[in-house]
Design a protein around this motif. Structure first.
Motif: not given
Length: 642
Positions: A414-443
């Motif tokens: 259950r913890v692993c399932s919730l962890l994975q679900k939480s990992r999938e949440f993104t406020f801005h599309a990013n890879v290890y914190g760096r926002v994708s170029d497409e997402a930057v254009k919309s900011l």
């Protein structure tokens, strides 16, 4: 607010000594001295008569005394003398502890006095100049410290606020100050909340600039806050408590708890329990009032803050503020302040878009418009669910019974399932914190944009603070679950992988680090030899500017760094799966982070965290007198919060 707290029975002895009753801890009633008092070197006195709170200049802070001739209850009308002695942190600690005891005693009497509402009307303000004008009767020296609170210290409460003017904590706290000053015009000795805010601002100034004058002011106004508490409620038996008084009392107690969280002792636990008891009593006495609350007043087109709305916002701030402290205490120190029903109540606020609570929290800037991210706590909706499950697993028999109890791996999965679900949440599309170029254009980045708090722009790149905070929190929770509930060793692959992932999430903050191999080795060797053991010796021995050489410039003085402190302490302390050179570099960067926190943001706990990590990394490096003094301090001494 929805839901109810489950009333808990007192766990301390009715026949215990005065000191144990004062601390709200169980007394073993041993004579002539109980274990608690013997362990803490306290005076142990057993009394059965009702005793009175008096301010007196005694060694170690404040004490309580009996008064057999008293005729008007435990708060006899007697003006406190200005003779409280505060020589060191022990005296400050005793003072803070007594303030919480006194505040709880006041609330214990609320049922007999009722609640009243004042008619003071406070204009809505948008900037410091308007507040300064409304507080024109306040001494200029105090106003200067209150300005520091507005512009700097308010970020200690809400690091992700995108400006002081928009920080709801400022709006609420200063509305209470203006009300108190208008209501008590001509009497400047009544605002205990104001004195506590001046005190903590002076603490910030002293920590950043090292001016002893600020330290003196800090101690003076901390003492003054308690005296004003007594003065404000000295006639409690003759009149009811005003709603604004109770709101201010809650905020003042949380301020005192925040102030005491960095002492190198376990006293903050007593303070936090006192704050919780106060908040629960508050909830019981206001439950009927909250149920009768009408639809929230829209203040956007109002000239003044509605009394009811200010009260609701104050309650919301107090509950979220306490929850934030309690979460850190749980993750960092294994200290539990919630039972299951309280946990559900406190951590589920604003979880649905259509609830009145969500409308309030969105209006306050505590949660995003879609209710998916709690800006005050730094967790997504899924992340808070994971937090609750991990906290429950720590409180349940799973951790107590050890191996074999979760034999079907249900809780683990259950913890692993919730962890994975939480990992999938993104406020801005990013890879290890760096926002994708497409997402930057919309900011669209402007100084007034709410996106400004969620993003760091640097060298043509954008980095998502909200996502970085969320992902670090997730890995810390999983590490906590693995080491405490599943009881895995820190060196195991699962634990190390989560620690490495947490580090990869924050590594962009150090992308400009230009330390040479020679500098890294020389610095770490001083630690290995015991020449550097803590903040003060690091400042003495450091030969270059570690902060500017490691941390990217936009973050070197950014209060948003505070949101990573617990994760940095726990994951950095366990992270070992690097080659020797890489590990040394990582540790240099981590110490640079805490040095920025201590020097630029005034956070005392960063100093304690540095000392803890150095001991954790190099346990055999410090010998002799230095080693014995370090080892006398427990690993879980101070709360990483302020």
């Amino acid at each position: 607010m929805t839901g109810e707290f489950k009333r808990q029975k007192r766990k301390y002895s009715k026949n215990g000594c005065v000191e144990c009753k004062r601390r709200k801890v169980k007394c073993d009633e041993s004579k002539p001295m109980c274990w608690q008092c013997a362990h803490l070197s306290k005076e142990c006195v057993y009394k059965t008569k009702e005793f009175q709170f008096l301010v007196s200049g005694v060694e170690g802070g404040l004490k309580r005394h009996t008064d057999d001739k008293r005729s008007d209850g435990p708060f006899k009308k007697k003006r406190p003398k200005n003779n409280i002695k505060i020589d060191d942190d022990n005296d400050l600690n005793a003072l803070l502890n007594d303030a919480l005891v006194f505040a709880n005693d006041l609330f214990s009497r609320m049922g007999d006095n009722g609640i009243s509402s004042d008619s003071v009307v406070v204009p809505v303000f948008d900037k410091w100049e308007e507040i300064e004008l409304a507080l024109s009767n306040v001494e200029r020296s105090e106003l200067e410290y209150l300005k520091v609170f507005y512009e700097k210290v308010s970020y200690w409460l809400m690091p992700l606020a995108y400006s002081p003017d928009s920080n709801i904590c400022n709006h609420i706290l200063f509305h209470h100050l203006i009300r108190a000053n208008q209501k008590n015009e001509g009497n400047r000795e009544r605002s205990f909340l104001q004195s506590s805010m001046v005190s903590i601002s002076a603490k910030y100034m002293y920590n950043v600039h090292g001016n002893e004058k600020d330290n003196t002011v800090r101690r003076l106004f901390l003492k003054k806050a308690l005296q004003q508490l007594y003065q404000e409620f000295e006639s409690l038996s003759q009149e009811s408590m005003g709603l604004a008084q109770i709101d201010s009392l809650n905020l003042c107690v949380l301020m005192l708890t925040l102030d005491s969280s960095t002492f190198g002792t376990q006293e903050w636990k007593y303070h936090l329990r006192g704050a919780k008891n106060l908040l629960l009593k508050y909830h019981y006495n206001h439950n009927d009032m909250e149920n009768k609350t009408d639809t929230l007043t829209d203040t956007k087109n109002m000239d003044h803050m509605d009394t009811r709305l200010l009260h609701e916002r104050t309650v919301a701030l107090a509950r979220n503020w306490f929850s934030a402290i309690a979460i850190v205490a749980y993750i960092a120190k294994d200290s539990h302040f919630f039972n299951e029903s309280e946990m559900e109540e406190m951590l589920s606020m604003g979880s649905t878009e259509d609830s009145s609570t969500s409308v309030l929290l969105k209006d306050m800037g505590f949660i995003t418009e879609d209710c998916q991210y709690n800006i005050f706590l730094g967790y997504s909706k899924e992340g808070l669910e994971l937090l609750k499950v991990v906290m429950r697993s720590m409180d349940s028999d799973i951790s107590k019974r050890g191996y074999g109890y979760d034999e079907d791996n249900d809780n683990f999965l259950r913890v692993c399932s919730l962890l994975q679900k939480s990992r999938e949440f993104t406020f801005h599309a990013n890879v290890y914190g760096r926002v994708s170029d497409e997402a930057v254009k919309s900011l669209v980045y402007t100084n007034n944009s709410k996106d400004a708090a969620s993003i760091v722009f640097y060298k043509q790149n954008a980095y998502s603070l909200y996502d970085t905070i969320q992902q670090v929190h997730l890995e810390v929770l999983f590490v906590k679950f693995l080491t405490k509930s599943v009881k895995l060793d820190e060196s195991c692959t699962l634990v190390q992988n989560s620690c490495k992932r947490a580090w990869k999430m924050v590594e962009w903050m150090f992308s400009d680090c230009d330390l040479t191999v020679t500098e890294i080795n020389a610095f770490i060797e001083k630690i290995e030899l015991g020449e550097i053991q803590n903040y003060s010796t690091l400042k003495q021995k450091l030969t270059f500017d570690l902060v500017s050489r490691c941390i990217i410039s936009p973050l070197q003085q950014d209060f948003r760094l505070m949101m990573f402190q617990t994760g940095m302490v726990l994951c950095a302390g366990k992270l070992t799966s690097f080659d020797p050179h890489s590990l040394r570099l990582v540790r240099c960067k981590i110490l640079a982070y805490f040095l920025a926190m201590a020097d630029n943001l005034g956070t005392e706990s960063a100093r304690t965290s540095m000392e803890y990590l150095i001991r954790k990394w190099y346990p055999n490096a410090n010998r002799g007198v230095i080693a014995s003094s370090l080892q006398s301090t427990p690993d879980n001494d101070a709360l990483p919060f302020s």
